[in-house]
Design an enzyme around this catalytic site. Structure first.
Site, PDB file in Angstrom:
ATOM      1  N   GLU A  44      -2.926  -7.418  -5.466  1.00 44.75           N
ATOM      2  CA  GLU A  44      -3.646  -6.232  -4.991  1.00 44.75           C
ATOM      3  C   GLU A  44      -4.520  -5.656  -6.112  1.00 44.75           C
ATOM      4  O   GLU A  44      -4.054  -5.502  -7.246  1.00 44.75           O
ATOM      5  CB  GLU A  44      -2.590  -5.193  -4.579  1.00 44.75           C
ATOM      6  CG  GLU A  44      -3.118  -3.889  -4.052  1.00 44.75           C
ATOM      7  CD  GLU A  44      -1.975  -2.943  -3.633  1.00 44.75           C
ATOM      8  OE1 GLU A  44      -0.806  -3.202  -4.019  1.00 44.75           O
ATOM      9  OE2 GLU A  44      -2.248  -1.964  -2.918  1.00 44.75           O
ATOM     10  N   LYS A 111      -6.892  -2.520   3.442  1.00 45.43           N
ATOM     11  CA  LYS A 111      -5.475  -2.152   3.588  1.00 45.43           C
ATOM     12  C   LYS A 111      -5.325  -1.046   4.637  1.00 45.43           C
ATOM     13  O   LYS A 111      -6.044  -0.048   4.597  1.00 45.43           O
ATOM     14  CB  LYS A 111      -4.943  -1.687   2.236  1.00 45.43           C
ATOM     15  CG  LYS A 111      -3.467  -1.399   2.170  1.00 45.43           C
ATOM     16  CD  LYS A 111      -3.063  -1.036   0.725  1.00 45.43           C
ATOM     17  CE  LYS A 111      -1.576  -0.855   0.551  1.00 45.43           C
ATOM     18  NZ  LYS A 111      -1.226  -0.547  -0.869  1.00 45.43           N
ATOM     19  N   CYS A 147       0.309  -5.309   0.287  1.00 43.72           N
ATOM     20  CA  CYS A 147       1.482  -4.536  -0.155  1.00 43.72           C
ATOM     21  C   CYS A 147       2.135  -3.706   0.967  1.00 43.72           C
ATOM     22  O   CYS A 147       2.815  -4.265   1.809  1.00 43.72           O
ATOM     23  CB  CYS A 147       1.102  -3.687  -1.365  1.00 43.72           C
ATOM     24  SG  CYS A 147       2.495  -3.453  -2.505  1.00 43.72           S
TER      25      CYS A 147
END
Lengths: 541, 541
Positions: A44, A111, A147
């Site tokens: 990330e 994300k 994540c």
């Protein structure tokens, strides 16, 4: 259909240094390509590093990111999946992943789930993505998540319903004790439940107070562990997919670390990265003959090598002879530069100067603090003159209750044991002795009763409950957010609990001025426990 | 229809102390009732105080809030509108306002727009509300909004479309220079545009680094200013509505403060509140004969009274005679306790102890830091012995570039000038002298060239550009987030800009260990400028 190989770049970025990080990503992609990989996955926000905090708000980030994409176009014949800060024309910023090949952007994923609790502040910087990204390569259907997304069941379910085979997860997931095992256990179940392979690549390295452990892994849709990379090491790991078996071939499975080994290695890496990424040539610390400085010294030597570590013993009237002996024995064991600087003259000069103000006021902790501050000033003098970083040696139990001197033993740029309770300090010292042929920390340092040696016959347990009891109360109050009544209900003495909690609450001001130190718990004194200094909450009520 | 009177409680909460805050709210409601008020409005989160930070995550908050509601039911015959943390059965927490009368909850409003930028972290704690609340009382239709809501046009428009007459806005809006005027100007236009009266009640008081200025006000739908309460004072203000005129009657209009008066008063209140709300009996500071400590002393005396303030002069070889004279003159002017403690013996004892380590290494800033740390340790000794808080005296320009000594002149619990650039320090000193018959800061302190007096013939301008230039560069880099190239483009010297920015970037570690201090700018070094310590961003690239 071509079988294929995926490389997981367990990558240690330099925060804010997009040029360096991009060059390193290019090298790693080329190496992976050379090793036969078809696709490489980075963590990330690998380009700017995680967490870049308010650097993400600087206007020149956009240009830097554009230049970095340009540089990446040099890489040929391998798909790169990496994290970057995606700034749109409309002024939004996303925590994003790009899929590129030969400089062409095949897709961008934003994300969707932004953590904003604990150590995380992602809603300060990012907008939430709304769409999934899937792509086909080598006859295989990939999805991409970042994540927190993989821990959000609804998001993963939606992606799985798009009939993907494998999800590539880019992570910068901070370490805490037991987290490497926890991730694998939970995501193995998820892989089986949703019938997807999970390729989990995690950032590695220390960044200020955060430790990223790496511990990247791959689990198959059959709930098999395909790859388990080591923790705390930067490297590239890979897995190969065999279409005839419709599965990955089992790759490296790194054995699980015992808890003390895991913590110890995490502190070693955090210390090494803080020192090296800040550009210090070495470190210096005060060695007292006590266990905290002994353990800090061992970690420093393991992190940097004996030639980069200096220790100074600064005895005073209350320093026991065995403290001097033990400190010097350990220094000899480790082969580090070691000096002794008596502080009598300094303490006397302070006392004489203060006498006209103090008169015959009885001695109290003021006089103890003078000793600690004389030592702190000496250490800082040596640091300023020779450019070594001062490591501070206090532990979490002390810092919690304020059993430490601001501008005294608290001086330093990095507090190695800041998030380690005293009871764990003992375990770590024993662990470190157990892995070398000769114990490097003298046995007596571990067995004698702890003392700050700031007045005659002083023992820590004169002012504090036994460390077993203290750490039990602290853990319940800090890590578990239990109330005073709850903690008393667990069987601890009422007066002791009240005293300990009051000490924790009143010493926020000290902690706020202390050095940063590596986080290993689920509630470190740092960015994740944000208490006001002026605070009248009063736990007891 | 009955004419009615609204009281605005410009309230200073004690963070976390729900019992005390609730008692105070009861007293204020009764007083308002006695003065004829029908309705009293408190600030945002008045019950727990703003910002309560992670106290909002403690499990016992729910019970404490319930008890506080119970206590409020004592108040009769007046509508109370106040802020509280609204925790639902489903586990959500809202930043909410309750409307109660005689203990009965008439309505609850959950804040819809949660700021999560700058100094704000509301998404860490709160869920966003989805619904408006309106209620009728005394023949008048009210809506309720909380702080950020009133700055969110779509939210206010929706509420206005419900045909309300007056919106009650509960605020904990932090101060920065010029903010009191800015709020009134912007919301006066909004009131007229949307045809609603705005009753704006703001928290007052210092809380850690944040200053809440109060400056509550009422503007009518005709764009008339009805009430303008003083800044930096806790009190109740009121406005009366006359149905025959269909408008409020003009009430107190406090004259606008000049900028320096506004800043000065904000620092006085912040210092007073930090000391009093932390329970210190008084303060102590090091007086050097320089302008920073002179101004800090003036503020401390205005905040606490001369009997609560002590100063110590700690001369060394490089201290000019006029520094000692000026310090002692100011102490005499103000009638404070003043002592002198020479530091020669202390510095000598440090140098002798370090000699075996330093050998003949040339003198550098190490030796200067020893002087600063000797002084810091003396101040802390006096603080520890007598219980006075150490005020730290550094300014924002110094702190930005690291022109200060960690554990030296940076010691202290509260740094009064932390967010005040040096050029403003001069203005504030002149302002303070202008408001008393005799100047309390000796003229020479303001006119002589600034010096840290840590070596012979030293001037600040040997190491730094002139403060006009320095502050210009710092403001552009810090407050305006301008890049190095942009700043050079404004006409500053390239080498100077590069040096200054590098100093700012490299000194994050010092700032992180410094005392908190009151925020008066739009970008203070505190919770709103979150930079990594290990940081390779390099502004120049």
């Amino acid at each position: 259909m071509k079988n294929f190989k995926i490389a997981l770049a367990q990558f240690s970025p330099y925060i804010g240094n997009l040029e360096r990080n991009t060059q390193k990503m290019i090298e790693q992609a080329r190496q992976a390509k050379q090793d036969g990989a078809d696709l490489i996955v980075f963590p990330e926000l690998s380009m700017v590093g995680y967490p870049a905090e308010d650097l993400l708000l600087r206007p020149s980030l956009k240009k830097r990111t554009r230049d970095a994409f340009q540089a990446l176009s040099e890489v040929k014949d391998i798909v790169m999946v990496f994290g970057f800060a995606h700034q749109t024309e409309q002024g939004q910023t996303y925590n994003a992943a790009a899929v590129i090949k030969d400089g062409e952007v095949l897709g961008v994923y934003n994300k969707q789930n932004l953590p904003n609790y604990g150590v995380f502040d992602e809603k300060r910087y990012f907008s939430a993505g709304q769409q999934h990204l899937i792509f086909e390569y080598c006859g295989h259907k990939f999805g991409v998540l970042i994540c927190e997304d993989i821990w959000t069941l609804s998001t993963v379910q939606q992606l799985a319903q798009l009939n993907i085979d494998t999800v590539l997860v880019l992570n910068s997931s901070p370490y805490e004790v037991g987290k490497p095992q926890h991730r694998i256990q939970t995501l193995t179940k998820l892989a089986e439940q949703l019938n997807i392979n999970i390729v989990y690549t995690n950032q590695v390295g220390g960044q200020d107070d955060l430790i990223f452990d790496g511990s990247s892994f791959v689990v198959s849709r059959n709930a098999e562990l395909i790859l388990k990379a080591p923790s705390f090491e930067e490297n590239i790991y890979s897995v190969s997919f065999d279409h005839t078996k419709a599965n990955f071939e089992t790759s490296t499975i790194t054995p699980e670390l015992d808890t003390m080994a895991e913590i110890y290695q995490s502190l070693v890496m955090a210390t090494r990265d803080y020192v090296q990424k800040s550009g210090f040539s070495g470190v210096i610390l005060g060695l007292s003959g006590g266990i905290d400085s002994a353990l800090t010294l061992a970690i420093a030597v393991d992190a940097l090598g004996a030639d980069k570590v200096q220790a100074v013993m600064m005895p005073y009237t209350y320093t026991a002879q065995i403290s001097i002996e033990d400190a010097s024995t350990q220094a000899k064991n480790l082969g580090i530069a070691f000096g002794v600087a008596e502080i009598h003259n300094i303490v006397n000069s302070f006392q004489q100067t203060l006498y006209p103000f103090f008169g015959n006021a009885p001695a109290d902790s003021t006089e103890e603090n003078l000793q600690a501050r004389a030592r702190g000033t000496l250490l800082m003098g040596l640091s300023n003159k020779f450019g070594n970083l001062v490591l501070s040696t206090g532990n979490k139990s002390e810092l919690a209750v304020g059993y430490c001197t601001l501008y005294g033993d608290m001086v330093g740029g990095f507090a190695v044991l800041k998030d380690v309770y005293k009871t764990i300090v003992f375990e770590l010292a024993k662990y470190r002795n157990s892995i070398s042929e000769q114990p490097i920390i003298p046995e007596r340092v571990i067995t004698r009763p702890p003392s700050a040696e700031l007045k005659a016959e002083q023992k820590d347990q004169d002012s504090l409950p036994s460390y077993d009891v203290l750490d039990g109360i602290l853990y319940a109050y800090i890590e578990e957010d239990q109330s005073q009544d709850d903690i008393i209900g667990k069987g601890f003495d009422k007066a002791v609990v009240e005293k300990v909690i009051q000490m924790v609450d009143r010493n926020e001001y000290k902690r706020r001025q202390g050095a940063i130190g590596p986080r290993i718990s689920s509630r470190a004194f740092s960015r994740e426990r944000r208490y006001p200094i002026v605070n009248q909450w009063r736990a007891g009520k």
